[in-house]
Design an enzyme around this catalytic site. Sequence first.
Site, PDB file in Angstrom:
ATOM      1  N   ASP A 209       6.653 -64.520  62.067  1.00 21.81           N
ATOM      2  CA  ASP A 209       7.465 -65.388  61.219  1.00 21.81           C
ATOM      3  C   ASP A 209       6.985 -65.281  59.766  1.00 21.81           C
ATOM      4  OD1 ASP A 209       9.501 -67.532  61.280  1.00 21.81           O
ATOM      5  OD2 ASP A 209       7.879 -68.781  60.507  1.00 21.81           O
ATOM      6  N   GLU A 273       9.211 -60.588  60.134  1.00 18.67           N
ATOM      7  CA  GLU A 273      10.369 -61.159  59.429  1.00 18.67           C
ATOM      8  C   GLU A 273      10.024 -61.049  57.946  1.00 18.67           C
ATOM      9  OE1 GLU A 273      12.774 -65.352  59.051  1.00 18.67           O
ATOM     10  OE2 GLU A 273      10.617 -65.268  58.871  1.00 18.67           O
TER      11      GLU A 273
HETATM   12  C1  NOJ Z   1      11.937 -68.247  59.878  1.00 14.30           C
HETATM   13  C2  NOJ Z   1      12.485 -68.716  61.179  1.00 14.30           C
HETATM   14  O1  NOJ Z   1      13.376 -67.746  61.666  1.00 14.30           O
HETATM   15  C3  NOJ Z   1      13.145 -70.043  60.931  1.00 14.30           C
HETATM   16  O2  NOJ Z   1      13.872 -70.501  62.029  1.00 14.30           O
HETATM   17  C4  NOJ Z   1      12.083 -71.041  60.516  1.00 14.30           C
HETATM   18  O3  NOJ Z   1      12.710 -72.255  60.175  1.00 14.30           O
HETATM   19  C5  NOJ Z   1      11.308 -70.536  59.305  1.00 14.30           C
HETATM   20  N1  NOJ Z   1      10.918 -69.161  59.441  1.00 14.30           N
HETATM   21  C6  NOJ Z   1      10.059 -71.354  59.096  1.00 14.30           C
HETATM   22  O4  NOJ Z   1       9.142 -71.096  60.112  1.00 14.30           O
END
Ligand code: NOJ
Length: 541
Positions: A209, A273
Amino acid sequence: MLSKCRWWRDAVIYQVYVRSFLDSTGDGIGDLAGVRAGLPYLKKLGVDGIWLSPFYPSPQHDHGYDVADYCGVDPLFGDLAEFDLLMAAARRLGVKVLLDIVPNHCSSEHPWFQEALASAPGSAARARFHFADGRGPDGAEPPNNWHSMFGGPAWSRVTEADGRPGQWYLHMFAPEQPDWNWRNQEVGAEFDRVLRFWLDRGIDGFRIDVAAGLFKHPQLPDSDDPEADARTRDSVNPLAWNQPEVHDVWRHWRTVCEQYTARDGRERLLVGEVSVPSAREHAKYVRPDELHQAFFFDLLSAPWDADAFRKVITEAMQDIAGTGSTVTWVLNNHDQVRTVTRYGEPATGCSGLGAARARAAALLMLALPGAAYIYQGEELGLPEVVDLPDDVLTDPIFRRTGSRARIRDGCRVPLPWSGQASPFGFTSGAESARPWLPQPSYFAEYATDRALADTRSFWHLYRDGLQLRAALPQLGEGTLDWLDAPPGVLGFVRGDGLVCAVNFGTAPTPAPVPGTPLLSSGPCPAGVLPGSTAAWWMSDL
Ligand code: NOJ
């Protein structure tokens, strides 16, 4: 041997948003036993693996992206024994399992944050987070002008042990998600322990993440353009994201994964991500000794337009494939409006347009060189649920901005599996059991049992595409050569004569080259490519 070991380079991974996949306990919330029960369905679909959204103990302020214990299972979703059963079942079926790890921030209920709150300013416990004195006469102003990605300031003030307003702490997301201070050695060491805990349980890798986060500018200075930061949910504040030091962490995590691979030859995957301003910046994250993959979001954000798609595909191929990694294509996830709705144009009154385009986009993505991720429910063609009432919305963005714009609940409505009425087989409880978000009655049309029985369904398109991908050496990893095609049409050849073409317009056009049809996203007369349609065929040339 090499290609088997490097399975991830052209893998297709299905994102399981656990709380909305399948509920085995009847409480209206999906769980790990539900995922285990659904594995044969996913095997039949033909994906190589699954990515599980966070299931760790969490107060669920951001549905598990606020982690209170990185090495456990929240009772909502099961327990470690159930996790082990899920792993064993996945292994038996040959389905890889990726976990979602959240290293940028934790939950305000994490024991280390609780310890920091109970400790004095300047203490070692506070040094694991970003605590700072406020500005202004009584320290009543936040330490800098940064905005949270979920709206409002990125700082919240604490009450000290003496009951007085005290320091502030940084949270780039909700106040319940304090950011870790990665300049503190204890933080990295703790994450090493977490990585090994799950790798020892047999997982195949991690989805990371906010992988361009973690480090902030050491002085935490004001942003020059806080309004721009606030206007977008993208990571635009250059002081808070994409700091050079983050690459050292990914180099280190890669070595941890390689230690496991050295033991048994099974390669563990790190997929980040990564939201950064350009394909070139993105490419830095997938250098040979860093992450294996990073989600390439430009395809997802491109408008439905042949030139726009061609531009992002070309850039990705140049910049990312140039690192030796493969491109990781993404059209959807749990933070985005579902594809069918995003590509729809309600103003034209043509209701099937979004669905036709989503089908074409899926076939295009599966034909591109590299890996692909599919968000659950996309294989059913589920539309976004756009009319959820305010009182059921759970996205912290709604709470913090008071706006329904770009909220994320509509793509997270629990999946329909069977039957004519909610809960559509989602929960094993009584008919009256209520899924955590209400399912609209029209979900009946999209239920998996209907999709499997109808060869024209989205499900069959995905399944057929995945089967061909597995069978044809031209697909998966490799290069592509663009074909000359009329305006509004994209055509490319993969390997030895496999052609993929997409007509982004609405009028039919001649197919760019003759050949034998393999698969199309809609009815496709010989030699013709109808509007909003993609097709694969073997070229005669
Ligand atoms: C990216 C995640 O995909 C999302 O759902 C989340 O709210 C944020 N990061 C914070 O962790």
